[in-house]
Design a protein around this motif. Structure first.
Motif, short mmCIF file in Angstrom:
data_model
loop_
_atom_site.label_atom_id
_atom_site.label_comp_id
_atom_site.label_asym_id
_atom_site.label_seq_id
_atom_site.Cartn_x
_atom_site.Cartn_y
_atom_site.Cartn_z
N GLU A 36 28.48 21.11 134.24
CA GLU A 36 27.52 21.27 133.16
C GLU A 36 26.46 20.18 133.13
O GLU A 36 25.49 20.28 132.37
N VAL A 37 26.64 19.13 133.91
CA VAL A 37 25.60 18.09 134.00
C VAL A 37 25.01 18.05 135.42
O VAL A 37 24.35 17.09 135.81
N SER A 38 25.30 19.10 136.20
CA SER A 38 24.75 19.25 137.55
C SER A 38 25.18 18.16 138.52
O SER A 38 24.49 17.88 139.50
N GLN A 39 26.34 17.55 138.26
CA GLN A 39 26.86 16.56 139.21
C GLN A 39 27.58 17.21 140.38
O GLN A 39 27.73 16.61 141.44
N SER A 40 28.03 18.43 140.17
CA SER A 40 28.69 19.19 141.25
C SER A 40 28.57 20.66 140.92
O SER A 40 28.24 21.05 139.79
N ILE A 41 28.83 21.49 141.93
CA ILE A 41 28.84 22.93 141.73
C ILE A 41 30.19 23.46 142.19
O ILE A 41 30.80 22.91 143.11
N PRO A 42 30.68 24.53 141.57
CA PRO A 42 31.99 25.07 141.95
C PRO A 42 31.94 25.74 143.31
O PRO A 42 30.87 26.09 143.81
N SER A 43 33.10 25.91 143.90
CA SER A 43 33.20 26.62 145.17
C SER A 43 32.90 28.10 144.95
O SER A 43 32.85 28.58 143.81
N LEU A 44 32.72 28.83 146.04
CA LEU A 44 32.33 30.23 145.95
C LEU A 44 33.37 31.06 145.20
O LEU A 44 33.03 31.91 144.38
N ASP A 45 34.65 30.81 145.48
CA ASP A 45 35.69 31.58 144.80
C ASP A 45 35.71 31.29 143.30
O ASP A 45 35.98 32.18 142.49
N LYS A 46 35.39 30.05 142.93
CA LYS A 46 35.33 29.72 141.50
C LYS A 46 34.12 30.37 140.84
O LYS A 46 34.19 30.77 139.66
N ILE A 47 33.03 30.50 141.57
CA ILE A 47 31.85 31.18 141.02
C ILE A 47 32.17 32.65 140.76
O ILE A 47 31.79 33.21 139.72
N VAL A 48 32.86 33.27 141.71
CA VAL A 48 33.28 34.66 141.51
C VAL A 48 34.20 34.77 140.30
O VAL A 48 34.08 35.69 139.48
N GLN A 49 35.11 33.81 140.18
CA GLN A 49 36.04 33.80 139.04
C GLN A 49 35.29 33.62 137.73
O GLN A 49 35.59 34.28 136.73
N LEU A 50 34.30 32.74 137.73
CA LEU A 50 33.48 32.53 136.53
C LEU A 50 32.74 33.80 136.14
O LEU A 50 32.62 34.14 134.96
N SER A 51 32.22 34.51 137.14
CA SER A 51 31.49 35.75 136.85
C SER A 51 32.40 36.79 136.21
O SER A 51 32.00 37.54 135.32
N LEU A 52 33.67 36.83 136.68
CA LEU A 52 34.63 37.76 136.10
C LEU A 52 35.02 37.37 134.68
O LEU A 52 35.13 38.21 133.79
N ILE A 53 35.20 36.07 134.47
CA ILE A 53 35.60 35.58 133.14
C ILE A 53 34.49 35.83 132.11
O ILE A 53 34.74 36.29 131.00
N PHE A 54 33.26 35.52 132.50
CA PHE A 54 32.13 35.67 131.57
C PHE A 54 31.61 37.09 131.51
O PHE A 54 30.84 37.44 130.61
N GLY A 55 31.99 37.91 132.49
CA GLY A 55 31.50 39.28 132.51
C GLY A 55 30.05 39.39 132.92
O GLY A 55 29.32 40.26 132.43
N VAL A 56 29.59 38.51 133.81
CA VAL A 56 28.20 38.54 134.30
C VAL A 56 28.22 38.66 135.82
O VAL A 56 29.26 38.50 136.45
N THR A 57 27.05 38.92 136.38
CA THR A 57 26.96 39.03 137.83
C THR A 57 26.87 37.64 138.47
O THR A 57 26.45 36.68 137.83
N THR A 58 27.26 37.57 139.73
CA THR A 58 27.12 36.29 140.45
C THR A 58 25.65 35.95 140.67
O THR A 58 25.30 34.77 140.73
N ASP A 59 24.80 36.97 140.79
CA ASP A 59 23.36 36.73 140.93
C ASP A 59 22.82 35.97 139.73
O ASP A 59 22.00 35.06 139.87
N TYR A 60 23.29 36.36 138.54
CA TYR A 60 22.82 35.68 137.33
C TYR A 60 23.22 34.20 137.37
O TYR A 60 22.43 33.32 136.99
N LEU A 61 24.42 33.91 137.83
CA LEU A 61 24.88 32.52 137.86
C LEU A 61 24.15 31.70 138.91
O LEU A 61 23.83 30.52 138.68
N LEU A 62 23.85 32.30 140.06
CA LEU A 62 23.35 31.52 141.18
C LEU A 62 21.83 31.45 141.26
O LEU A 62 21.29 30.45 141.73
N LYS A 63 21.13 32.49 140.80
CA LYS A 63 19.68 32.53 140.94
C LYS A 63 19.00 31.95 139.70
O LYS A 63 19.21 32.44 138.59
N GLU A 64 18.18 30.93 139.93
CA GLU A 64 17.51 30.28 138.80
C GLU A 64 16.50 31.19 138.12
O GLU A 64 16.22 31.05 136.93
#
Length: 215
Positions: A36-64
């Motif tokens: 949340e302070v941009s010191q690190s980014i999660p791994s790809l599998d965690k990003i997929v997991q985040l998209s499932l938890i939040f109910g959003v697409t991975t594109d939304y998370l990754l594309k500024e």
């Protein structure tokens, strides 16, 4: 909006603290804080997991350039399973009792020929007053009965006892807060017993020919 800001927005929209989100993704609270302070980014599998938890697409998370929240077809609750503390306790208890059932079934398979061998030997040396063929028939019946019971126990264990927990192997899931701690606590508590039983099993395996030599 950058990735860190999106995580904060989605987390607050669901009313979760950093600890709540960390428990759902199975990471530490410090990891979420760094995201949340941009010191690190999660791994790809965690990003997929985040998209499932939040109910959003991975594109939304990754594309500024993706500013508008792009929801997936499924809601967060329907797309991923949350394992509660109570469910984790029930699962661990089921696995503990299932281990004993497997041990008994395995022992029945190993011991099933004993009756055939013993009755054959007793009949040959006249310790029991039945013919060798009769002793063999009785021993074979006992052998088949023991193997049948063992197979039944294996099937019951797999199809009945473990059926409710199949989703752990096939479906995505996240652990609720406190579950990981419970599992680690149970592992630590069982470690001495596991070591002792392993040592006993190895010793019995090594000494198993002694009975044959003695006979």
């Amino acid at each position: 909006m950058i990735f860190a800001e999106k995580i904060i927005t989605l987390r607050k929209r669901n009313g979760w603290s950093q600890e709540d989100l960390a428990a759902r993704v199975n990471v530490s609270r410090q990891a979420v804080a760094k995201w949340e302070v941009s010191q690190s980014i999660p791994s790809l599998d965690k990003i997929v997991q985040l998209s499932l938890i939040f109910g959003v697409t991975t594109d939304y998370l990754l594309k500024e350039e993706e500013e508008e929240i792009s929801l997936t077809q499924d809601s967060p609750e329907s797309s991923i399973r949350h394992v509660t503390l109570q469910e984790a306790g029930s699962y661990l208890e089921t696995r503990r009792s299932a281990a004993w059932v497997c041990a008994i079934a395995t022992a029945l398979c190993i011991l099933s020929p004993v009756t055939v061998i013993a009755l054959g030997a007793f009949s040959e040396y006249g310790h029991i007053h039945i013919s060798e063929n009769t002793a063999g028939a009785i021993g074979l019946i006992v052998l088949l009965l023991m193997v049948g019971i063992a197979v039944g126990l294996f099937i019951w264990n797999d199809q009945v006892r473990n059926k409710p927990w199949e989703f752990l192997e096939h479906d995505p899931f996240v652990l609720d807060y406190g579950v990981r701690g419970l599992v680690k606590e149970q592992q630590t508590a069982f470690a001495p017993a596991k070591l002792a039983l392993t040592i006993i099993g190895v010793i019995l395996l090594i000494l198993s020919p002694v009975a044959i030599f003695g006979a």
